[in-house]
Design a protein around this motif. Structure first.
Motif, PDB file in Angstrom:
ATOM      1  N   THR A  19       0.920  -1.256   0.237  1.00 46.51           N
ATOM      2  CA  THR A  19       0.010   0.134  -0.011  1.00 46.51           C
ATOM      3  C   THR A  19       0.779   0.995   0.011  1.00 46.51           C
ATOM      4  O   THR A  19       1.747   1.400   0.639  1.00 46.51           O
ATOM      5  CB  THR A  19      -0.970  -0.066   1.304  1.00 46.51           C
ATOM      6  N   LEU A  20       0.572   2.093  -0.817  1.00 49.46           N
ATOM      7  CA  LEU A  20       1.481   3.392  -1.086  1.00 49.46           C
ATOM      8  C   LEU A  20       0.682   4.451  -0.385  1.00 49.46           C
ATOM      9  O   LEU A  20      -0.402   4.838  -0.650  1.00 49.46           O
ATOM     10  CB  LEU A  20       1.863   3.569  -2.421  1.00 49.46           C
ATOM     11  N   ARG A  21       1.450   5.363   0.568  1.00 48.78           N
ATOM     12  CA  ARG A  21       0.998   6.522   1.103  1.00 48.78           C
ATOM     13  C   ARG A  21       1.677   7.862   0.473  1.00 48.78           C
ATOM     14  O   ARG A  21       2.842   7.667   0.865  1.00 48.78           O
ATOM     15  CB  ARG A  21       0.991   6.313   2.700  1.00 48.78           C
ATOM     16  N   ILE A  22       0.804   8.574   0.012  1.00 51.10           N
ATOM     17  CA  ILE A  22       1.462   9.612  -0.567  1.00 51.10           C
ATOM     18  C   ILE A  22       1.288  10.971   0.078  1.00 51.10           C
ATOM     19  O   ILE A  22       0.069  11.252   0.377  1.00 51.10           O
ATOM     20  CB  ILE A  22       1.515   9.610  -2.266  1.00 51.10           C
ATOM     21  N   LEU A  23       2.244  11.901   0.339  1.00 52.55           N
ATOM     22  CA  LEU A  23       1.943  13.279   0.785  1.00 52.55           C
ATOM     23  C   LEU A  23       1.835  14.159  -0.277  1.00 52.55           C
ATOM     24  O   LEU A  23       2.727  14.598  -1.076  1.00 52.55           O
ATOM     25  CB  LEU A  23       2.955  13.493   1.872  1.00 52.55           C
ATOM     26  N   GLY A  24       1.038  14.889  -0.242  1.00 53.62           N
ATOM     27  CA  GLY A  24       0.888  16.138  -1.446  1.00 53.62           C
ATOM     28  C   GLY A  24       0.900  17.341  -0.727  1.00 53.62           C
ATOM     29  O   GLY A  24       0.163  17.621   0.261  1.00 53.62           O
ATOM     30  N   ILE A  25       1.706  18.102  -1.399  1.00 58.67           N
ATOM     31  CA  ILE A  25       1.770  19.714  -0.977  1.00 58.67           C
ATOM     32  C   ILE A  25       1.169  20.755  -2.008  1.00 58.67           C
ATOM     33  O   ILE A  25       1.437  20.536  -3.088  1.00 58.67           O
ATOM     34  CB  ILE A  25       3.301  19.966  -0.657  1.00 58.67           C
ATOM     35  N   GLU A  26       0.422  21.504  -1.587  1.00 61.44           N
ATOM     36  CA  GLU A  26      -0.104  22.909  -2.534  1.00 61.44           C
ATOM     37  C   GLU A  26       0.070  23.922  -1.994  1.00 61.44           C
ATOM     38  O   GLU A  26      -0.333  24.341  -0.589  1.00 61.44           O
ATOM     39  CB  GLU A  26      -1.669  22.142  -2.639  1.00 61.44           C
ATOM     40  N   THR A  27       0.694  24.625  -2.738  1.00 60.57           N
ATOM     41  CA  THR A  27       1.054  26.196  -2.241  1.00 60.57           C
ATOM     42  C   THR A  27       0.792  27.148  -3.469  1.00 60.57           C
ATOM     43  O   THR A  27       1.686  28.204  -3.667  1.00 60.57           O
ATOM     44  CB  THR A  27       2.290  26.550  -1.638  1.00 60.57           C
ATOM     45  N   SER A  28      -0.027  26.965  -4.550  1.00 59.25           N
ATOM     46  CA  SER A  28      -0.003  27.724  -5.671  1.00 59.25           C
ATOM     47  C   SER A  28      -0.466  29.200  -5.411  1.00 59.25           C
ATOM     48  O   SER A  28      -0.406  29.855  -6.205  1.00 59.25           O
ATOM     49  CB  SER A  28      -0.989  26.783  -6.780  1.00 59.25           C
ATOM     50  N   CYS A  29      -1.441  29.376  -4.471  1.00 60.81           N
ATOM     51  CA  CYS A  29      -2.316  30.728  -4.395  1.00 60.81           C
ATOM     52  C   CYS A  29      -2.153  30.920  -2.706  1.00 60.81           C
ATOM     53  O   CYS A  29      -1.095  30.836  -2.096  1.00 60.81           O
ATOM     54  CB  CYS A  29      -3.463  30.600  -4.907  1.00 60.81           C
ATOM     55  N   ASP A  30      -3.545  31.178  -2.116  1.00 58.07           N
ATOM     56  CA  ASP A  30      -3.442  31.417  -0.710  1.00 58.07           C
ATOM     57  C   ASP A  30      -3.711  30.268   0.152  1.00 58.07           C
ATOM     58  O   ASP A  30      -3.469  30.638   1.415  1.00 58.07           O
ATOM     59  CB  ASP A  30      -4.259  32.513  -0.556  1.00 58.07           C
ATOM     60  N   GLY A  51       2.876  23.878 -10.733  1.00 53.91           N
ATOM     61  CA  GLY A  51       2.442  24.789 -11.335  1.00 53.91           C
ATOM     62  C   GLY A  51       0.963  24.580 -11.910  1.00 53.91           C
ATOM     63  O   GLY A  51       0.490  23.381 -11.783  1.00 53.91           O
ATOM     64  N   PRO A  52       0.252  25.614 -12.371  1.00 56.49           N
ATOM     65  CA  PRO A  52       0.223  26.865 -12.432  1.00 56.49           C
ATOM     66  C   PRO A  52      -0.059  27.605 -10.868  1.00 56.49           C
ATOM     67  O   PRO A  52      -0.519  26.864 -10.257  1.00 56.49           O
ATOM     68  CB  PRO A  52      -0.659  27.375 -13.577  1.00 56.49           C
ATOM     69  N   GLY A  53       0.646  28.801 -10.943  1.00 55.10           N
ATOM     70  CA  GLY A  53       0.334  29.644  -9.683  1.00 55.10           C
ATOM     71  C   GLY A  53       1.212  30.615  -9.579  1.00 55.10           C
ATOM     72  O   GLY A  53       1.823  31.122 -10.539  1.00 55.10           O
ATOM     73  N   LEU A  54       0.868  31.311  -8.344  1.00 59.41           N
ATOM     74  CA  LEU A  54       2.141  32.412  -8.201  1.00 59.41           C
ATOM     75  C   LEU A  54       3.283  31.974  -7.935  1.00 59.41           C
ATOM     76  O   LEU A  54       3.777  30.887  -7.353  1.00 59.41           O
ATOM     77  CB  LEU A  54       1.469  33.070  -6.774  1.00 59.41           C
ATOM     78  N   PRO A  55       4.490  32.625  -8.800  1.00 59.07           N
ATOM     79  CA  PRO A  55       5.760  32.141  -8.510  1.00 59.07           C
ATOM     80  C   PRO A  55       6.359  31.877  -7.188  1.00 59.07           C
ATOM     81  O   PRO A  55       6.955  30.787  -6.970  1.00 59.07           O
ATOM     82  CB  PRO A  55       6.462  33.036  -9.507  1.00 59.07           C
ATOM     83  N   GLY A  56       6.288  32.982  -6.410  1.00 59.50           N
ATOM     84  CA  GLY A  56       6.831  32.871  -5.114  1.00 59.50           C
ATOM     85  C   GLY A  56       6.220  31.681  -4.459  1.00 59.50           C
ATOM     86  O   GLY A  56       6.841  31.140  -3.431  1.00 59.50           O
ATOM     87  N   ALA A  57       4.883  31.645  -4.314  1.00 60.62           N
ATOM     88  CA  ALA A  57       4.166  30.726  -3.626  1.00 60.62           C
ATOM     89  C   ALA A  57       4.458  29.390  -3.792  1.00 60.62           C
ATOM     90  O   ALA A  57       4.672  28.460  -3.244  1.00 60.62           O
ATOM     91  CB  ALA A  57       2.703  30.949  -3.776  1.00 60.62           C
ATOM     92  N   LEU A  58       4.685  28.945  -5.227  1.00 55.38           N
ATOM     93  CA  LEU A  58       4.822  27.715  -5.656  1.00 55.38           C
ATOM     94  C   LEU A  58       6.332  27.271  -5.423  1.00 55.38           C
ATOM     95  O   LEU A  58       6.591  26.128  -4.997  1.00 55.38           O
ATOM     96  CB  LEU A  58       4.884  27.545  -7.223  1.00 55.38           C
ATOM     97  N   ILE A  71       7.920  27.994  -2.720  1.00 55.53           N
ATOM     98  CA  ILE A  71       8.178  27.562  -1.500  1.00 55.53           C
ATOM     99  C   ILE A  71       7.755  26.376  -1.210  1.00 55.53           C
ATOM    100  O   ILE A  71       8.068  25.433  -0.313  1.00 55.53           O
ATOM    101  CB  ILE A  71       7.464  28.861  -0.327  1.00 55.53           C
ATOM    102  N   GLY A  72       6.479  25.909  -1.940  1.00 52.50           N
ATOM    103  CA  GLY A  72       6.105  24.601  -1.683  1.00 52.50           C
ATOM    104  C   GLY A  72       7.131  23.439  -2.195  1.00 52.50           C
ATOM    105  O   GLY A  72       7.473  22.446  -1.686  1.00 52.50           O
ATOM    106  N   MET A  73       7.630  23.832  -3.415  1.00 50.99           N
ATOM    107  CA  MET A  73       8.511  23.175  -4.105  1.00 50.99           C
ATOM    108  C   MET A  73      10.073  22.829  -3.356  1.00 50.99           C
ATOM    109  O   MET A  73      10.364  21.862  -3.380  1.00 50.99           O
ATOM    110  CB  MET A  73       8.901  23.740  -5.373  1.00 50.99           C
ATOM    111  N   ALA A  74      10.384  23.986  -2.668  1.00 48.31           N
ATOM    112  CA  ALA A  74      11.417  24.037  -1.787  1.00 48.31           C
ATOM    113  C   ALA A  74      11.321  22.947  -0.607  1.00 48.31           C
ATOM    114  O   ALA A  74      12.027  22.058  -0.179  1.00 48.31           O
ATOM    115  CB  ALA A  74      11.853  25.337  -1.368  1.00 48.31           C
ATOM    116  N   PHE A  75      10.063  22.990  -0.148  1.00 47.49           N
ATOM    117  CA  PHE A  75       9.554  22.277   1.009  1.00 47.49           C
ATOM    118  C   PHE A  75       9.668  20.654   0.773  1.00 47.49           C
ATOM    119  O   PHE A  75      10.087  19.915   1.441  1.00 47.49           O
ATOM    120  CB  PHE A  75       8.330  22.750   1.235  1.00 47.49           C
TER     121      PHE A  75
END
Ligand code: KG4
Ligand code: ZN
Length: 346
Positions: A3-14, A84-91, A93-97
Motif C-alpha cells: 500500500t502506498l501513502r503519498i503526501l501532497g503539498i499545495e501552495t499555488s495561491c493563498d 504549477g500553475p500559480g503564483l511564482p513565489g508561492a509555488l 516555497i512549496g517546491m523547496a519544502f
C-alpha cells in the motif's frame, strides 16, 4: 504491491494544503490553512503575503496532516507537490519544502499539475471512475475544458480568453460591495434573487470550447452603475437595495453557469464521452451542481462533482494524482523547479 501513502503539498495561491492519500483514493488527512484574512483588505490575493504565509504555515500544516493520518514521516512512500500553475513565489516555497522532505526521507519527488489535480479529485470521489472523461476546471485562476485520457494524459480543448469564471464571481462581488472572495457570497445571495436571463449577455468566442467572462463582468458593472445612480452614497458608490443585489447576483450566476454547462455538454456531444468531471473552487457552486445534475439526467450523462473540500485548493488532490504519476514512473530529480505558467501538460 504494498500500500502506498503519498503526501501532497499545495501552495499555488493563498491556501497552504497538505494531504496524505493511500493508493491514490483513500484520503487519510487533508489539512488546509488559508492566508485569506490577510488579503481581504486588498480585495484580492497579494503574492508576497501569500508566499510569506506559506513559509510560516507549512510545518504546522504538515504536523496536522501527519497527526490526523496517525503516521510518522518515515511511513510516507513519496512526496507530491504542485509544480504549477500559480503564483511564482508561492509555488517556489512549496517546491523547496517538498524537495527538503524528499531528500531527508529519501523518497521520490513527484511534480503535479494543479489543474490536472483538480480533475483527479473526481477519481478520488467515485472510485469506479476511470478515464476517458470530459474535464471542466473552474477556479479563481483558470477555466478550461479538456478530455482526460488514461495514463494521466490531459488534452486541452479550450480555455478562457480573459477572466477565469472564479475571478468574474470575485469581481462582481466587489462591484456589489460583498467582499472577497465573492463566489461563496454570490452563491448564497443568488438563492433569494430573481433570475432575468436576458439581463446579461453570454459571450461568443471564436473557439467552440473557449470561454470569455470579462464582457459579462463589465455588463454587470455597467448595470449596477445605472441601477445605483439614483441613490449614490456619500462616497459616490452605487447604492442598491438588498433585493437588487440578490437579483443581480442571481442573474449573473445564471449566465455564468449556463455558459459552463452549455460548452461542457457540447464537448460530451462532440467526443461521445458520457462522463463529466467538474473540479476547482467554483465547482462548490450549488447552482452549477444543480444545473449539471439536471442536464446529466436529461441526457443520460454522469456528472461527477468532488466534495467541496476536494474542489477548493488542497493537498489531497495533489497526493492523489501523485499516486497515478508514481505508477507511471513520473518522478523528478531534485534539480526540478516550479513552473508558474504550466497548463495541463502531460
Ligand atoms: O480552485 P480554487 O480554490 O483556487 C484556484 O485555484 O483559483 O478556486 C477559488 C475560486 C474563487 O474565485 C472563489 O470565489 C470561487 O473559487 N468559489 C466559488 C464558490 N466557492 C469558491 N465560486 C462560486 N460559487 C461558490 N460556491
Ligand atoms: Zn485551484
Amino acid at each position: 504491491m504494498a500500500t502506498l501513502r503519498i503526501l501532497g503539498i499545495e501552495t499555488s495561491c493563498d491556501e497552504t494544503g497538505i494531504g496524505i492519500v493511500e493508493q491514490g483514493r483513500h484520503v487519510l488527512s487533508n489539512s488546509v490553512v488559508s492566508s485569506l484574512q490577510q488579503h481581504r483588505p486588498y480585495g484580492g490575493v497579494i503574492p508576497e503575503i501569500a508566499a510569506r504565509a506559506h513559509v510560516e504555515a507549512l510545518w504546522e500544516v504538515m504536523a496536522l496532516a501527519l497527526e490526523e493520518a496517525q503516521l510518522r514521516p518515515e511511513e510516507l512512500d513519496a512526496i507530491a507537490v504542485t509544480q504549477g500553475p500559480g503564483l511564482p513565489g508561492a509555488l517556489h516555497i512549496g517546491m523547496a519544502f517538498a524537495k527538503g522532505l524528499a531528500l531527508a526521507l529519501e523518497r521520490p519527488l513527484i511534480p503535479v499539475d494543479h489543474l490536472a489535480a483538480h480533475l483527479y479529485a473526481g477519481q478520488m470521489t467515485e472510485p469506479d471512475l476511470e478515464p476517458p472523461f470530459v474535464g471542466l476546471v473552474v477556479s479563481g485562476g483558470h477555466t478550461l475544458l479538456s478530455v482526460v485520457h488514461p495514463d494521466a494524459r490531459f488534452e486541452l480543448l479550450g480555455e478562457t480568453k480573459d477572466d477565469a469564471v472564479g475571478e468574474a464571481f470575485d469581481k462582481v462581488a466587489k462591484v456589489l460591495g460583498l467582499g472577497y472572495p465573492g463566489g461563496p457570497v454570490i452563491d448564497r445571495l443568488a438563492e433569494h434573487g430573481r433570475v432575468d436571463k436576458k439581463l446579461f449577455p453570454r459571450a461568443q468566442t471564436k473557439g467552440a470550447f473557449d470561454f470569455s467572462f470579462s464582457g459579462l463582468k463589465t455588463a454587470v458593472y455597467q448595470y449596477v452603475q445605472r441601477l445605483g445612480s439614483a441613490g449614490l452614497s456619500a462616497g459616490g458608490a452605487p447604492q442598491l437595495t438588498e433585493a437588487q443585489v440578490a437579483d443581480v447576483a442571481a442573474s449573473f450566476q445564471e449566465t455564468a453557469v449556463e455558459t459552463l454547462v452549455a460548452k461542457t455538454l457540447k464537448v460530451a456531444q462532440r467526443t461521445g464521452l458520457r462522463t463529466l468531471v467538474i473540479g476547482g473552487g467554483v465547482a462548490c457552486n450549488r447552482r452549477l451542481r444543480a444545473r449539471f445534475a439536471e442536464e446529466a439526467a436529461a441526457h443520460k450523462l454522469r456528472a461527477v462533482f468532488p466534495p467541496p473540500a476536494l474542489c477548493v485548493d488542497n493537498g489531497a488532490m495533489v497526493a492523489g494524482l501523485g499516486f497515478a504519476l508514481l505508477k507511471l514512473g513520473r518522478v523528478a530529480a531534485l534539480s526540478i523547479s516550479s513552473d508558474p505558467g504550466m497548463c495541463l501538460v502531460s
